[in-house]
Design a protein around this motif. Structure first.
Motif, PDB file in Angstrom:
ATOM      1  N   VAL A 156     -10.811 -11.579  14.613  1.00  0.00           N
ATOM      2  CA  VAL A 156     -10.344 -10.628  15.619  1.00  0.00           C
ATOM      3  C   VAL A 156      -9.002 -10.016  15.207  1.00  0.00           C
ATOM      4  O   VAL A 156      -8.819  -8.786  15.211  1.00  0.00           O
ATOM      5  CB  VAL A 156     -10.225 -11.306  16.996  1.00  0.00           C
ATOM      6  N   LYS A 157      -8.046 -10.867  14.835  1.00  0.00           N
ATOM      7  CA  LYS A 157      -6.703 -10.377  14.523  1.00  0.00           C
ATOM      8  C   LYS A 157      -6.671  -9.560  13.238  1.00  0.00           C
ATOM      9  O   LYS A 157      -6.021  -8.512  13.171  1.00  0.00           O
ATOM     10  CB  LYS A 157      -5.732 -11.561  14.414  1.00  0.00           C
ATOM     11  N   THR A 158      -7.388 -10.007  12.218  1.00  0.00           N
ATOM     12  CA  THR A 158      -7.385  -9.278  10.957  1.00  0.00           C
ATOM     13  C   THR A 158      -8.097  -7.933  11.088  1.00  0.00           C
ATOM     14  O   THR A 158      -7.686  -6.945  10.469  1.00  0.00           O
ATOM     15  CB  THR A 158      -8.050 -10.111   9.841  1.00  0.00           C
ATOM     16  N   THR A 159      -9.164  -7.887  11.894  1.00  0.00           N
ATOM     17  CA  THR A 159      -9.853  -6.624  12.119  1.00  0.00           C
ATOM     18  C   THR A 159      -8.930  -5.611  12.779  1.00  0.00           C
ATOM     19  O   THR A 159      -8.908  -4.428  12.407  1.00  0.00           O
ATOM     20  CB  THR A 159     -11.102  -6.844  12.996  1.00  0.00           C
ATOM     21  N   CYS A 160      -8.132  -6.062  13.747  1.00  0.00           N
ATOM     22  CA  CYS A 160      -7.184  -5.163  14.415  1.00  0.00           C
ATOM     23  C   CYS A 160      -6.129  -4.649  13.440  1.00  0.00           C
ATOM     24  O   CYS A 160      -5.797  -3.453  13.433  1.00  0.00           O
ATOM     25  CB  CYS A 160      -6.507  -5.881  15.584  1.00  0.00           C
ATOM     26  N   ILE A 161      -5.606  -5.539  12.605  1.00  0.00           N
ATOM     27  CA  ILE A 161      -4.577  -5.126  11.645  1.00  0.00           C
ATOM     28  C   ILE A 161      -5.164  -4.227  10.565  1.00  0.00           C
ATOM     29  O   ILE A 161      -4.539  -3.254  10.129  1.00  0.00           O
ATOM     30  CB  ILE A 161      -3.900  -6.366  11.032  1.00  0.00           C
ATOM     31  N   ALA A 162      -6.405  -4.517  10.141  1.00  0.00           N
ATOM     32  CA  ALA A 162      -7.047  -3.697   9.111  1.00  0.00           C
ATOM     33  C   ALA A 162      -7.379  -2.299   9.620  1.00  0.00           C
ATOM     34  O   ALA A 162      -7.572  -1.381   8.822  1.00  0.00           O
ATOM     35  CB  ALA A 162      -8.318  -4.383   8.619  1.00  0.00           C
ATOM     36  N   SER A 163      -7.462  -2.126  10.931  1.00  0.00           N
ATOM     37  CA  SER A 163      -7.777  -0.812  11.501  1.00  0.00           C
ATOM     38  C   SER A 163      -6.557   0.105  11.551  1.00  0.00           C
ATOM     39  O   SER A 163      -6.684   1.295  11.840  1.00  0.00           O
ATOM     40  CB  SER A 163      -8.352  -0.978  12.909  1.00  0.00           C
ATOM     41  N   LEU A 164      -5.361  -0.431  11.275  1.00  0.00           N
ATOM     42  CA  LEU A 164      -4.142   0.376  11.306  1.00  0.00           C
ATOM     43  C   LEU A 164      -4.028   1.233  10.047  1.00  0.00           C
ATOM     44  O   LEU A 164      -4.634   0.929   9.014  1.00  0.00           O
ATOM     45  CB  LEU A 164      -2.912  -0.539  11.420  1.00  0.00           C
ATOM     46  N   SER A 165      -3.243   2.274  10.149  1.00  0.00           N
ATOM     47  CA  SER A 165      -2.987   3.145   8.996  1.00  0.00           C
ATOM     48  C   SER A 165      -1.599   2.859   8.447  1.00  0.00           C
ATOM     49  O   SER A 165      -0.650   2.624   9.208  1.00  0.00           O
ATOM     50  CB  SER A 165      -3.095   4.615   9.397  1.00  0.00           C
ATOM     51  N   TYR A 166      -1.473   2.896   7.130  1.00  0.00           N
ATOM     52  CA  TYR A 166      -0.197   2.654   6.463  1.00  0.00           C
ATOM     53  C   TYR A 166       0.137   3.888   5.625  1.00  0.00           C
ATOM     54  O   TYR A 166      -0.579   4.238   4.697  1.00  0.00           O
ATOM     55  CB  TYR A 166      -0.280   1.401   5.591  1.00  0.00           C
ATOM     56  N   CYS A 167       1.230   4.539   5.990  1.00  0.00           N
ATOM     57  CA  CYS A 167       1.595   5.816   5.364  1.00  0.00           C
ATOM     58  C   CYS A 167       2.565   5.662   4.201  1.00  0.00           C
ATOM     59  O   CYS A 167       2.901   6.643   3.539  1.00  0.00           O
ATOM     60  CB  CYS A 167       2.217   6.740   6.415  1.00  0.00           C
ATOM     61  N   GLY A 168       3.049   4.465   3.970  1.00  0.00           N
ATOM     62  CA  GLY A 168       3.944   4.208   2.847  1.00  0.00           C
ATOM     63  C   GLY A 168       5.398   4.513   3.156  1.00  0.00           C
ATOM     64  O   GLY A 168       5.686   5.205   4.120  1.00  0.00           O
ATOM     65  N   PRO A 169       6.328   4.024   2.330  1.00  0.00           N
ATOM     66  CA  PRO A 169       6.026   3.122   1.199  1.00  0.00           C
ATOM     67  C   PRO A 169       5.615   1.732   1.695  1.00  0.00           C
ATOM     68  O   PRO A 169       6.245   1.183   2.596  1.00  0.00           O
ATOM     69  CB  PRO A 169       7.351   3.048   0.437  1.00  0.00           C
ATOM     70  N   ASN A 170       4.537   1.204   1.138  1.00  0.00           N
ATOM     71  CA  ASN A 170       3.972  -0.072   1.598  1.00  0.00           C
ATOM     72  C   ASN A 170       4.697  -1.258   0.954  1.00  0.00           C
ATOM     73  O   ASN A 170       4.140  -1.981   0.128  1.00  0.00           O
ATOM     74  CB  ASN A 170       2.482  -0.124   1.288  1.00  0.00           C
ATOM     75  N   VAL A 171       5.936  -1.440   1.346  1.00  0.00           N
ATOM     76  CA  VAL A 171       6.778  -2.502   0.787  1.00  0.00           C
ATOM     77  C   VAL A 171       6.958  -3.596   1.840  1.00  0.00           C
ATOM     78  O   VAL A 171       7.459  -3.345   2.945  1.00  0.00           O
ATOM     79  CB  VAL A 171       8.156  -1.961   0.355  1.00  0.00           C
ATOM     80  N   LEU A 172       6.547  -4.819   1.507  1.00  0.00           N
ATOM     81  CA  LEU A 172       6.660  -5.966   2.410  1.00  0.00           C
ATOM     82  C   LEU A 172       7.807  -6.853   1.950  1.00  0.00           C
ATOM     83  O   LEU A 172       7.795  -7.341   0.818  1.00  0.00           O
ATOM     84  CB  LEU A 172       5.362  -6.774   2.423  1.00  0.00           C
ATOM     85  N   ASN A 173       8.784  -7.062   2.810  1.00  0.00           N
ATOM     86  CA  ASN A 173       9.894  -7.958   2.497  1.00  0.00           C
ATOM     87  C   ASN A 173       9.466  -9.391   2.768  1.00  0.00           C
ATOM     88  O   ASN A 173       9.948 -10.053   3.683  1.00  0.00           O
ATOM     89  CB  ASN A 173      11.127  -7.594   3.326  1.00  0.00           C
ATOM     90  N   HIS A 174       8.510  -9.846   1.974  1.00  0.00           N
ATOM     91  CA  HIS A 174       7.952 -11.181   2.148  1.00  0.00           C
ATOM     92  C   HIS A 174       7.308 -11.586   0.833  1.00  0.00           C
ATOM     93  O   HIS A 174       7.207 -10.791  -0.097  1.00  0.00           O
ATOM     94  CB  HIS A 174       6.917 -11.184   3.275  1.00  0.00           C
ATOM     95  N   PHE A 175       6.857 -12.873   0.760  1.00  0.00           N
ATOM     96  CA  PHE A 175       6.183 -13.310  -0.467  1.00  0.00           C
ATOM     97  C   PHE A 175       4.678 -13.430  -0.278  1.00  0.00           C
ATOM     98  O   PHE A 175       3.957 -13.814  -1.188  1.00  0.00           O
ATOM     99  CB  PHE A 175       6.770 -14.641  -0.970  1.00  0.00           C
ATOM    100  N   PHE A 176       4.182 -13.098   0.934  1.00  0.00           N
ATOM    101  CA  PHE A 176       2.739 -12.990   1.154  1.00  0.00           C
ATOM    102  C   PHE A 176       2.492 -12.034   2.307  1.00  0.00           C
ATOM    103  O   PHE A 176       3.422 -11.628   3.006  1.00  0.00           O
ATOM    104  CB  PHE A 176       2.097 -14.364   1.422  1.00  0.00           C
ATOM    105  N   CYS A 177       1.248 -11.638   2.488  1.00  0.00           N
ATOM    106  CA  CYS A 177       0.899 -10.674   3.533  1.00  0.00           C
ATOM    107  C   CYS A 177       0.836 -11.372   4.878  1.00  0.00           C
ATOM    108  O   CYS A 177      -0.151 -12.054   5.188  1.00  0.00           O
ATOM    109  CB  CYS A 177      -0.434 -10.013   3.202  1.00  0.00           C
ATOM    110  N   ASP A 178       1.875 -11.200   5.671  1.00  0.00           N
ATOM    111  CA  ASP A 178       1.970 -11.833   6.982  1.00  0.00           C
ATOM    112  C   ASP A 178       1.828 -10.769   8.074  1.00  0.00           C
ATOM    113  O   ASP A 178       1.914  -9.565   7.814  1.00  0.00           O
ATOM    114  CB  ASP A 178       3.314 -12.556   7.114  1.00  0.00           C
ATOM    115  N   ILE A 179       1.636 -11.212   9.303  1.00  0.00           N
ATOM    116  CA  ILE A 179       1.360 -10.298  10.409  1.00  0.00           C
ATOM    117  C   ILE A 179       2.528  -9.367  10.688  1.00  0.00           C
ATOM    118  O   ILE A 179       2.375  -8.141  10.724  1.00  0.00           O
ATOM    119  CB  ILE A 179       1.014 -11.102  11.685  1.00  0.00           C
TER     120      ILE A 179
END
Length: 313
Positions: free
Chosen positions: A163-186
Motif C-alpha cells: 500500500v505505502k510503496t504504491t502510493c509513493i511510486a505514484s508520485l512524480s519527481y521533477c528533479g534533481p532527484n538527490v536523496l540526503n540519505h544512504f538508502f531510499c527511505d520514505i
C-alpha cells in the motif's frame, strides 16, 4: 502488487542520487571497513542463532525460540536491504540508483520493518502468556498459534508495504532527484516529490497507527500485565527468574521502538538531516547486531546447545 509494478515500469528512466552516510571523503575507507565488518558480523551472528534453533528440536519447539528464529531470519534480510547501498556510497559517493531499484529497496525496507514491529509484539504476547497464564501456556501458544502469529507478522508487513510503496511510486519527481540519505527511505522521497503528497502522507500516517502504534500498544499492554504479576509474586527469587525471561526482549524492543518513534514521529515532508542518517544507522545496523547478543548472552539453554554443537563437552 500489479499496480505497483506498473508504476515502477512507468519511470524506469529516472535515477536517484544517494549522498551517502558522510560527505567527508577522508573517512570513507575507515567507515567502509567498519560497516563491512559489522555487516558480516550481523550475518554470522544471526545465521548461528538460526542454525542452533533449527538444528535442535528442544529449542525449535519452544515458542520463544521459534519467534527468535524468525527474528534472526528477518534481521539478516533487513540488514541486507540497506547495508549494500551504505557500503556502495562509501566506495563511490554520490551513488546513483535506478528508479526501479529505489522503489524495490523501499518496498523491502517497509515490509521488513513492519514485520519486525508485529513480530516483537508477538514475542511480547508470548512472554505475557508464559508469566501470567503459565497453566494455559501449552494451549495458548501451541504450534498452530505460533505459526499463525509468525505468518501474520510477515504478511502484515508485506501488505502495508504494498500500500505505502504504491502510493509513493505514484508520485512524480521533477528533479534533481538527490536523496540526503544512504538508502531510499520514505521521508527523503516525499521531500523530493513535486506533486501533492497529502494522500500519501495520510496513508503513511494510518499505516503507522495500525502497524507501529498497534504493535507497540500490544507490547506495552503485555509488559504492564507482566509487571503486575511480578509485583504480586511472594518470592523474590521467582520474580527475578520470571523477569529474566523477558528482560532481553524488553531491552531490544525499547531500543528499536524508541529510535523508530523519534525518527518518524515528525511530519514526513521534511528535509533529511544528518540526524536522520545517524538514527537510521542505529535501527538498521546497531539493533540487528545487538539483538542476538542480548538474547543469547545470558541464555543458559542457548549456551548449552552451542557447547554441544561445538563439542566442548
Amino acid at each position: 502488487m500489479e499496480r505497483f509494478l506498473q508504476l515502477a515500469n512507468r519511470s524506469t528512466d529516472q535515477d536517484f542520487i544517494l549522498l551517502g552516510l558522510s560527505a567527508r571523503k577522508d573517512i570513507w575507507v575507515g567507515l567502509f571497513v567498519i560497516f563491512l565488518t559489522l555487516y558480516l558480523l550481523i550475518l554470522l551472528e544471526n545465521m548461528l542463532v538460526l542454525y542452533l534453533i533449527i538444528s535442535h528440536r528442544e529449542l525449535f519447539h519452544k515458542p520463544m525460540y521459534f519467534f527468535l528464529g524468525n527474528l534472526s531470519c528477518l534481521e539478516m534480510c533487513y540488514v541486507s536491504v540497506t547495508m549494500p547501498s551504505l557500503l556502495m556510497g562509501l566506495r563511490s559517493s554520490p551513488c546513483r540508483v535506478s528508479y526501479s531499484s529505489c522503489m524495490a529497496q523501499l518496498f523491502l525496507f517497509i515490509s521488513l520493518i513492519g514485520t519486525k514491529c508485529t513480530l516483537l509484539a508477538s514475542m511480547a504476547y508470548d512472554r505475557y502468556v508464559a508469566i501470567c497464564c503459565p497453566l494455559h501456556y501449552p494451549v495458548l501458544m501451541r504450534p498452530q498459534v505460533c505459526w499463525g502469529l509468525a505468518l501474520s507478522s510477515w504478511m502484515g508487513g508485506l501488505l502495508a508495504s504494498v500500500v505505502k510503496t504504491t502510493c509513493i511510486a505514484s508520485l512524480s519527481y521533477c528533479g534533481p532527484n538527490v536523496l540526503n540519505h544512504f538508502f531510499c527511505d520514505i521521508s527523503p522521497l516525499l521531500n523530493l516529490s513535486c506533486t501533492h503528497v497529502a494522500l500519501t502522507e495520510l496513508v503513511d500516517f494510518i499505516s503507522a497507527i495500525v502497524i507501529f502504534c498497534g504493535s507497540l500498544l500490544v507490547s506495552l499492554a503485555s509488559y504492564v500485565a507482566i509487571g503486575r504479576v511480578l509485583i504480586q509474586m511472594p518470592s523474590a527469587a521467582a520474580s527475578h527468574k520470571a523477569l529474566s525471561t523477558c528482560a532481553s526482549h524488553f531491552l531490544v524492543m525499547g531500543i528499536f521502538y524508541s529510535v523508530i518513534l523519534f525518527t518518524y514521529s515528525r511530519p514526513s515532508h521534511i528535509k533529511s538531516t544528518d540526524l536522520n542518517k545517524v538514527l537510521s544507522v542505529i535501527y538498521t545496523v546497531a539493533t540487528p547486531m545487538c539483538s542476538p547478543i542480548i538474547y543469547c548472552l545470558r541464555n543458559r539453554e542457548v549456551h548449552a546447545v552451542l557447547k554441544k554443537t561445538l563439542h566442548l563437552y
